[in-house]
Structure formats: structure tokens, C-alpha cells
Scaffold this active site. Structure first.
Site, PDB file in Angstrom:
ATOM      1  N   ASP A   1     -51.396  -9.408 -15.997  1.00 50.97           N
ATOM      2  CA  ASP A   1     -51.470 -10.497 -15.002  1.00 50.97           C
ATOM      3  C   ASP A   1     -50.569 -11.633 -15.475  1.00 50.97           C
ATOM      4  O   ASP A   1     -50.182 -11.696 -16.649  1.00 50.97           O
ATOM      5  CB  ASP A   1     -52.912 -11.014 -14.837  1.00 50.97           C
ATOM      6  CG  ASP A   1     -53.016 -12.107 -13.759  1.00 50.97           C
ATOM      7  OD1 ASP A   1     -52.480 -11.886 -12.644  1.00 50.97           O
ATOM      8  OD2 ASP A   1     -53.588 -13.167 -14.023  1.00 50.97           O
ATOM      9  N   SER A   2     -50.278 -12.542 -14.549  1.00 48.29           N
ATOM     10  CA  SER A   2     -49.494 -13.724 -14.909  1.00 48.29           C
ATOM     11  C   SER A   2     -50.257 -14.596 -15.908  1.00 48.29           C
ATOM     12  O   SER A   2     -49.653 -15.413 -16.588  1.00 48.29           O
ATOM     13  CB  SER A   2     -49.203 -14.543 -13.657  1.00 48.29           C
ATOM     14  OG  SER A   2     -50.425 -15.000 -13.110  1.00 48.29           O
TER      15      SER A   2
ATOM     16  N   CYS B   1     -52.683  -8.206 -10.623  1.00 46.31           N
ATOM     17  CA  CYS B   1     -52.080  -9.425 -10.076  1.00 46.31           C
ATOM     18  C   CYS B   1     -51.546  -9.072  -8.693  1.00 46.31           C
ATOM     19  O   CYS B   1     -50.659  -8.220  -8.569  1.00 46.31           O
ATOM     20  CB  CYS B   1     -50.935  -9.861 -11.000  1.00 46.31           C
ATOM     21  SG  CYS B   1     -50.028 -11.285 -10.400  1.00 46.31           S
TER      22      CYS B   1
ATOM     23  N   GLU C   1     -55.899 -22.151 -14.404  1.00 45.70           N
ATOM     24  CA  GLU C   1     -55.219 -21.977 -15.708  1.00 45.70           C
ATOM     25  C   GLU C   1     -55.455 -23.203 -16.599  1.00 45.70           C
ATOM     26  O   GLU C   1     -55.588 -23.088 -17.805  1.00 45.70           O
ATOM     27  CB  GLU C   1     -53.711 -21.765 -15.504  1.00 45.70           C
ATOM     28  CG  GLU C   1     -53.332 -20.382 -14.983  1.00 45.70           C
ATOM     29  CD  GLU C   1     -53.379 -19.278 -16.046  1.00 45.70           C
ATOM     30  OE1 GLU C   1     -52.937 -19.513 -17.176  1.00 45.70           O
ATOM     31  OE2 GLU C   1     -53.878 -18.181 -15.726  1.00 45.70           O
TER      32      GLU C   1
ATOM     33  N   CYS D   1     -56.318 -12.780  -4.855  1.00 41.84           N
ATOM     34  CA  CYS D   1     -55.671 -13.200  -6.102  1.00 41.84           C
ATOM     35  C   CYS D   1     -56.725 -13.009  -7.182  1.00 41.84           C
ATOM     36  O   CYS D   1     -57.877 -13.418  -6.995  1.00 41.84           O
ATOM     37  CB  CYS D   1     -55.253 -14.666  -6.024  1.00 41.84           C
ATOM     38  SG  CYS D   1     -54.782 -15.369  -7.631  1.00 41.84           S
TER      39      CYS D   1
ATOM     40  N   HIS E   1     -57.247 -14.400  -9.853  1.00 40.15           N
ATOM     41  CA  HIS E   1     -57.823 -15.628 -10.416  1.00 40.15           C
ATOM     42  C   HIS E   1     -59.052 -16.088  -9.614  1.00 40.15           C
ATOM     43  O   HIS E   1     -59.926 -16.766 -10.152  1.00 40.15           O
ATOM     44  CB  HIS E   1     -56.808 -16.780 -10.392  1.00 40.15           C
ATOM     45  CG  HIS E   1     -55.800 -16.762 -11.510  1.00 40.15           C
ATOM     46  ND1 HIS E   1     -54.806 -15.820 -11.593  1.00 40.15           N
ATOM     47  CD2 HIS E   1     -55.631 -17.584 -12.575  1.00 40.15           C
ATOM     48  CE1 HIS E   1     -54.061 -16.073 -12.670  1.00 40.15           C
ATOM     49  NE2 HIS E   1     -54.540 -17.137 -13.283  1.00 40.15           N
TER      50      HIS E   1
HETATM   51  N1  DGL Z   1     -53.630 -13.608 -10.479  1.00 36.54           N
HETATM   52  C1  DGL Z   1     -52.462 -13.460  -9.716  1.00 36.54           C
HETATM   53  C2  DGL Z   1     -52.689 -12.795  -8.389  1.00 36.54           C
HETATM   54  O1  DGL Z   1     -53.576 -11.966  -8.296  1.00 36.54           O
HETATM   55  C3  DGL Z   1     -51.389 -14.473  -9.703  1.00 36.54           C
HETATM   56  C4  DGL Z   1     -51.531 -15.834  -9.779  1.00 36.54           C
HETATM   57  C5  DGL Z   1     -50.290 -16.634 -10.030  1.00 36.54           C
HETATM   58  O2  DGL Z   1     -49.761 -16.520 -11.134  1.00 36.54           O
HETATM   59  O3  DGL Z   1     -49.895 -17.367  -9.125  1.00 36.54           O
HETATM   60  O4  DGL Z   1     -52.006 -13.042  -7.432  1.00 36.54           O
END
Ligand code: DGL
Length: 269
Positions: free
Chosen positions: A7-8, A70, A162, A194, A196
């Protein structure tokens, strides 16, 4: 060979957590590109380059299978990477398809023609890059007919998570749900598109109310990975688990431990 989860940043930990519970003996290499998060405000080219570099690093490090936990990377990079061809014996999978299969009541890999499903009004919450890609709507159109999707790009939410600023994150959830409701007053289902966002799932549930079914990916992806590995046991034999970050390992470990309420220790990638 461990299985890679990418993931990012911290979001993929929601998937990692669910996978460790579903497959407790599986060795997993988690790679969070925290130094470059958020991805969701970057261009598709940029997201592709970052994702490709990370995935090749994980393949070279011994993972045969990498899961892009992600949506932004799955939307902007997955198809391009697969079309360019992957090295012999290596695989990369995204997180969209299992979610859409769950929403459209399909079993794994059911490629029958699109049909009517139980929901017709769906709210999608995702990053600006995922919303702009329209990848979710494209995958849905292969499987369902008569479903209206209203997408809300949740600017700022990944940054707040984050940073560990949960008060800001919860306020942003409320304002993005309000904005969505101005476009679609009565969604039947909401997709947290997402990885997150499950970290603020309660805020989404509260803002959306009891009449909206909230789909989030962690358990769905864990189940689908278990199914995938049962069909290809060679992809996950042996190996040792590691938690890698391009960010500050101490800071990332603290946040991860706080979010998952279990000790998580990262090392530098
Ligand atoms: N967790 C990521 C997703 O599912 C990306 C979030 C990001 O870095 O903007 O899209």
C-alpha cells in the site's frame, strides 16, 4: 516465499490485519510506501511508476505473489502492469474485483454476463485518483446492470489518517458523506473504496446511518486471498514475514500499533 501486501502507507494494514487473522500461518511481507503517501492526489503515471518500482522490489525480494492492498494503485497501475507482462512465476493482484464480486453477489471468478443485483443506488468513497479512473464503475458494469454509482472523492482524508489526526479525519468523513448525500440522498450501499478508510469505518457508519450497508475490503480480500492460495498452494510456501516502510520506521510502527491495537514493528525498506 512470503506473500507481499503493498500500500502507499498505513491503509493496507487493514487488509494485512484481516489476512493474518484468516491465514495465521501465512508469511507476509508488508510494504508501505509511506514516504510517497498519499498516492491519491498523484497522476496516474506517477502512481504507476511508484507501484511498479515497489512491486518489482517485492518480487526481487522473494515474494511470488503481491497483493495491491491499495485501490488507487489497483485503479491506476494494475492493468498497465499486467498488460506489460509480469516476470515468469510472479503475480500481482488488486483489491477491486473481490469487493465488486461481494457487492454483486458473485462467487470467485464468476464471469457470467451482467445481471440485476439487490442494490441500485451505490455510494463510492475513494481517493481523487481512484474516482477519476472510473475503474470501479468499469468493473461493476461487467457484472451488474441497473446500478447507479455516485462517487465522492475524499480529498484530505488519507493525509489526516497518515498524520494520525483522527479528529480531522472524522470531520472530513462527515463533510464527504454530506457532499455525497447532496448528489444521492438515499444510497442503499456504501463502498469504502480506499484501504485507509476502514480505520474510520465507525465515522462512516455513523454519518451514513443504519439504512446504508457499508462494504469495506479487508475481510472480503482476506477471504478471496485464502481461496486463491488454496488453488495455488505453491505461491505461499515457507518464507518469513516482514514489515517494511519507506518512511520513518519508528513513527510508522507507532501509528500502526495505535490503529490495529496490536504491536506492529516496521523496519526500513
Ligand atoms: N490506501 C490507498 C487506497 O486504497 C491509497 C491512499 C493514498 O495513498 O491516497 O486507495
Amino acid at each position: 516465499m512470503s506473500v507481499g501486501i503493498f500500500d502507499s502507507g498505513l491503509g493496507g494494514l487493514t487488509v494485512w490485519d484481516a489476512v493474518t487473522r484468516r491465514l495465521p500461518d501465512l508469511a507476509i511481507t508488508y510494504y508501505g510506501d509511506n514516504a510517497h503517501a498519499p498516492y491519491g492526489v498523484r497522476t496516474a503515471d506517477d502512481i504507476h511508476t511508484l507501484t511498479r518500482n515497489a512491486v518489482y522490489g517485492m518480487w526481487d525480494g522473494g515474494c511470488d505473489l503481491v497483493v495491491l492492498a491499495c485501490n488507487t494503485a489497483s485503479a491506476a497501475a494494475l492493468r498497465r502492469m499486467q498488460e506489460a507482462g509480469v516476470p515468469q512465476g510472479k503475480r500481482v493482484l488488486g483489491v477491486f474485483v473481490p469487493l465488486i464480486e461481494a457487492l454483486t453477489e458473485r462467487g470467485w471468478g464468476d464471469n457470467s454476463p451482467p445481471r440485476e443485483v439487490a442494490v441500485s443506488q451505490v455510494a463510492l468513497f475513494a481517493t481523487p485518483a481512484t474516482v477519476a479512473s472510473r475503474a470501479f464503475q468499469r468493473e461493476l458494469a461487467f457484472r451488474a446492470i441497473g446500478v447507479d454509482v455516485e462517487a465522492q472523492a475524499c480529498g484530505g482524508l488519507v493525509d489526516a489518517i497518515e498524520e494520525g489526526d483522527m479528529i480531522l479525519a472524522e470531520a472530513l468523513v462527515q463533510s464527504h458523506v454530506d457532499a455525497l448525500r447532496r448528489k444521492m440522498p438515499h444510497p442503499q450501499a456504501a463502498i469504502l473504496g480506499c484501504t485507509h478508510y476502514p480505520l474510520v469505518a465507525e465515522a462512516f457508519r455513523t454519518a451514513l446511518g443504519d439504512n446504508v450497508t457499508v462494504f469495506s475490503q479487508a475481510d472480503i480480500v482476506a477471504e478471496s486471498l485464502a481461496d486463491y492460495l488454496a488453488r495455488r498452494p505453491g505461491m505461499a510456501r515457507g518464507g518469513t514475514g516482514r514489515m517494511l516502510t519507506t518512511g520513518d520506521p519508528k513513527r510508522v510502527s507507532t501509528r500502526a500499533t495505535q490503529f490495529l491495537r496490536r504491536p506492529v514493528t516496521f523496519e526500513a525498506a
